[in-house]
Design a protein around this motif. Sequence first.
Motif, PDB file in Angstrom:
ATOM      1  N   ASP A 100      47.539  41.234  37.803  1.00 45.92           N
ATOM      2  CA  ASP A 100      46.190  41.390  37.212  1.00 45.92           C
ATOM      3  C   ASP A 100      45.694  42.853  37.266  1.00 45.92           C
ATOM      4  OD1 ASP A 100      45.917  38.856  36.123  1.00 45.92           O
ATOM      5  OD2 ASP A 100      44.604  38.346  37.819  1.00 45.92           O
ATOM      6  N   HIS A 129      51.861  38.755  30.751  1.00 40.10           N
ATOM      7  CA  HIS A 129      50.643  38.261  31.087  1.00 40.10           C
ATOM      8  C   HIS A 129      49.736  38.469  30.039  1.00 40.10           C
ATOM      9  CE1 HIS A 129      47.742  36.397  33.459  1.00 40.10           C
ATOM     10  NE2 HIS A 129      47.287  37.410  34.079  1.00 40.10           N
ATOM     11  N   HIS A 135      46.161  35.675  30.552  1.00 41.96           N
ATOM     12  CA  HIS A 135      45.217  36.218  31.693  1.00 41.96           C
ATOM     13  C   HIS A 135      43.931  35.335  31.542  1.00 41.96           C
ATOM     14  CE1 HIS A 135      43.483  38.940  34.184  1.00 41.96           C
ATOM     15  NE2 HIS A 135      42.553  39.204  33.482  1.00 41.96           N
ATOM     16  N   PHE A 136      43.446  35.014  32.550  1.00 46.33           N
ATOM     17  CA  PHE A 136      42.232  34.037  32.655  1.00 46.33           C
ATOM     18  C   PHE A 136      42.782  32.447  32.086  1.00 46.33           C
ATOM     19  CE2 PHE A 136      39.467  37.860  32.150  1.00 46.33           C
ATOM     20  CZ  PHE A 136      39.519  37.985  33.557  1.00 46.33           C
ATOM     21  N   HIS A 188      48.317  35.499  43.048  1.00 48.28           N
ATOM     22  CA  HIS A 188      48.304  36.919  42.364  1.00 48.28           C
ATOM     23  C   HIS A 188      48.701  38.075  43.279  1.00 48.28           C
ATOM     24  CE1 HIS A 188      45.540  34.525  39.935  1.00 48.28           C
ATOM     25  NE2 HIS A 188      45.717  35.463  38.879  1.00 48.28           N
TER      26      HIS A 188
END
Length: 246
Positions: free
Chosen positions: A2, A84, A117-118, A208
């Motif tokens: 991330d 991602h 992502h998210f 993560h």
Amino acid sequence: MDWRRQGPQRDHVLARRDRFDEAVFDKVRPEDLYRNIPEYMELEEKFGIRSTFFFRTLYENGNVDDYEDDIQTLQKGNWEIGLHTDPQSVNDIEKIKVEKEKLESLTQRSIIGNRVHFLNYDLELPKKLKKLGFLYDSSLRYSKDKIDEKEMGYSKIDELIEFPVTLMDAYLFTHMGIKENGIIPEFKKTLELGRSFSDQNVISVIWHDNVLKMKGGRIYGEILEFLTSQKDVKILPGKDLVKILK
Ligand SMILES: [Zn+2]
């Protein structure tokens, strides 16, 4: 993955010092607290497994090019690199294409796995991904605080294989309120549940990049130790799982 290679801005890390043991916080430079690729590789090597690392191509105040050496090292060691995707790219196939091609310029081989992502999933996404040459996606989660039949296994949506996210560090610690010593029992429970539905079930785990030195996140090694101790569990990166399912 991330965060940019240099990790978040110093202030961000300093504001979260209570997530770390004091000893760790004192010993490690703030810019290295979120950086764990070598440690992840070492752990997975120790347990003889490989996972998929999903890289963003759009990092806040950062550049995916900074990860070029890490990406090469991971690939040489047989780890899979996936995309991602940015949440803002999901609605636009051209944007996803640009991201895929950017990452492929660093991997020098086709990217077949995607995770947004998210977990910004969209019903039209599988079709777009399939068109761009992806073979699987793993961005789908139905709830934030439940682990049930819907959150495991796989399905084929528009010819793309979809692995729902079964267990994720962030949801376990926040939405489900599970403490560090409850994580292994939660994995046990989830495996039991998976076994009760099928003797060839799939459980997808997200851990993560930034959590490995944090309280909670630091037990990844114990998770691997537990999972590899189970005779009927095989741990695979998405690309190898897709091969088996085909
Ligand atoms: Zn993410």
